[in-house]
Design a protein around this motif. Structure first.
Motif, PDB file in Angstrom:
ATOM      1  N   ILE A  61       3.545  -1.409   6.300  1.00 53.46           N
ATOM      2  CA  ILE A  61       2.843  -1.466   5.011  1.00 53.46           C
ATOM      3  C   ILE A  61       1.357  -1.148   5.150  1.00 53.46           C
ATOM      4  N   GLY A  62       0.855  -1.095   6.361  1.00 47.13           N
ATOM      5  CA  GLY A  62      -0.553  -0.770   6.550  1.00 47.13           C
ATOM      6  C   GLY A  62      -0.804  -0.301   7.960  1.00 47.13           C
ATOM      7  N   VAL A  63      -1.807   0.540   8.099  1.00 44.83           N
ATOM      8  CA  VAL A  63      -2.165   1.038   9.421  1.00 44.83           C
ATOM      9  C   VAL A  63      -3.673   1.234   9.478  1.00 44.83           C
TER      10      VAL A  63
ATOM     11  N   ARG B 146      -8.056  -7.686   6.720  1.00 46.24           N
ATOM     12  CA  ARG B 146      -7.452  -8.270   7.917  1.00 46.24           C
ATOM     13  C   ARG B 146      -7.352  -7.243   9.042  1.00 46.24           C
ATOM     14  N   LEU B 147      -6.993  -6.011   8.697  1.00 46.17           N
ATOM     15  CA  LEU B 147      -6.951  -4.957   9.709  1.00 46.17           C
ATOM     16  C   LEU B 147      -8.346  -4.680  10.268  1.00 46.17           C
ATOM     17  N   MET B 148      -9.353  -4.669   9.383  1.00 49.13           N
ATOM     18  CA  MET B 148     -10.723  -4.430   9.832  1.00 49.13           C
ATOM     19  C   MET B 148     -11.205  -5.558  10.743  1.00 49.13           C
ATOM     20  N   ASN B 149     -10.868  -6.799  10.415  1.00 45.65           N
ATOM     21  CA  ASN B 149     -11.248  -7.926  11.276  1.00 45.65           C
ATOM     22  C   ASN B 149     -10.666  -7.769  12.673  1.00 45.65           C
TER      23      ASN B 149
ATOM     24  N   VAL C 198      -7.931   3.777   7.354  1.00 46.75           N
ATOM     25  CA  VAL C 198      -7.138   2.631   6.908  1.00 46.75           C
ATOM     26  C   VAL C 198      -6.257   3.078   5.756  1.00 46.75           C
ATOM     27  N   VAL C 199      -4.973   2.809   5.878  1.00 44.50           N
ATOM     28  CA  VAL C 199      -4.033   3.136   4.810  1.00 44.50           C
ATOM     29  C   VAL C 199      -3.142   1.928   4.598  1.00 44.50           C
TER      30      VAL C 199
END
Length: 127
Positions: free
Chosen positions: A7-9, A60-63, A46-47
């Motif tokens: 759902i995210g990368v 959350r991905l950036m953290n 970021v997608v």
């Protein structure tokens, strides 16, 4: 049945100015598939699947990315944000806009009416 769905990368490169090698110089760089994916997604940092937006997944991905950069001894992080929502998300993470390229200033005929994708912002933060 337990199903897993991507759902995210977040794709990033961690570089240290004191090192001649980057983290992709290891055995994984020999994978033709990985090199192909990195080439395709070189500009997609970021997608997140549109059905899962609004859940702070980008944050959350950036953290996680910032923590990984710190583990590698980096003292700063930067990115280029090309839309309103990506810039907004980065600002929430403590990044600052250092410069912006507003497209319509360079070509009013072809680069007007771009909506939320009307600029590219250079954003950075100290770690």
């Amino acid at each position: 049945m337990n199903q897993q769905k991507l759902i995210g990368v977040l794709i990033n490169v961690i570089e240290n100015v004191n090192e001649e090698k980057n983290v992709f110089d290891g055995p994984q760089s020999k994978s033709g598939k990985l090199r192909y994916v990195m080439k395709l997604l070189a500009d997609a940092h970021v997608v997140v699947d549109e059905n899962y937006r609004g859940l702070n997944l980008t944050g959350r991905l950036m953290n996680l990315s910032v923590e990984l950069a710190k583990m590698h001894g980096n003292r700063a992080a930067f990115d280029e944000a090309t839309g309103f929502y990506s810039t907004k998300s980065m600002l929430k993470q403590g990044f600052e806009v250092y410069n912006e390229l507003i497209y319509v200033k360079y070509d009013q005929k072809r680069l007007s009416n771009l909506g939320i994708h009307d600029r590219c912002s250079l954003i950075a933060k100290s770690l």
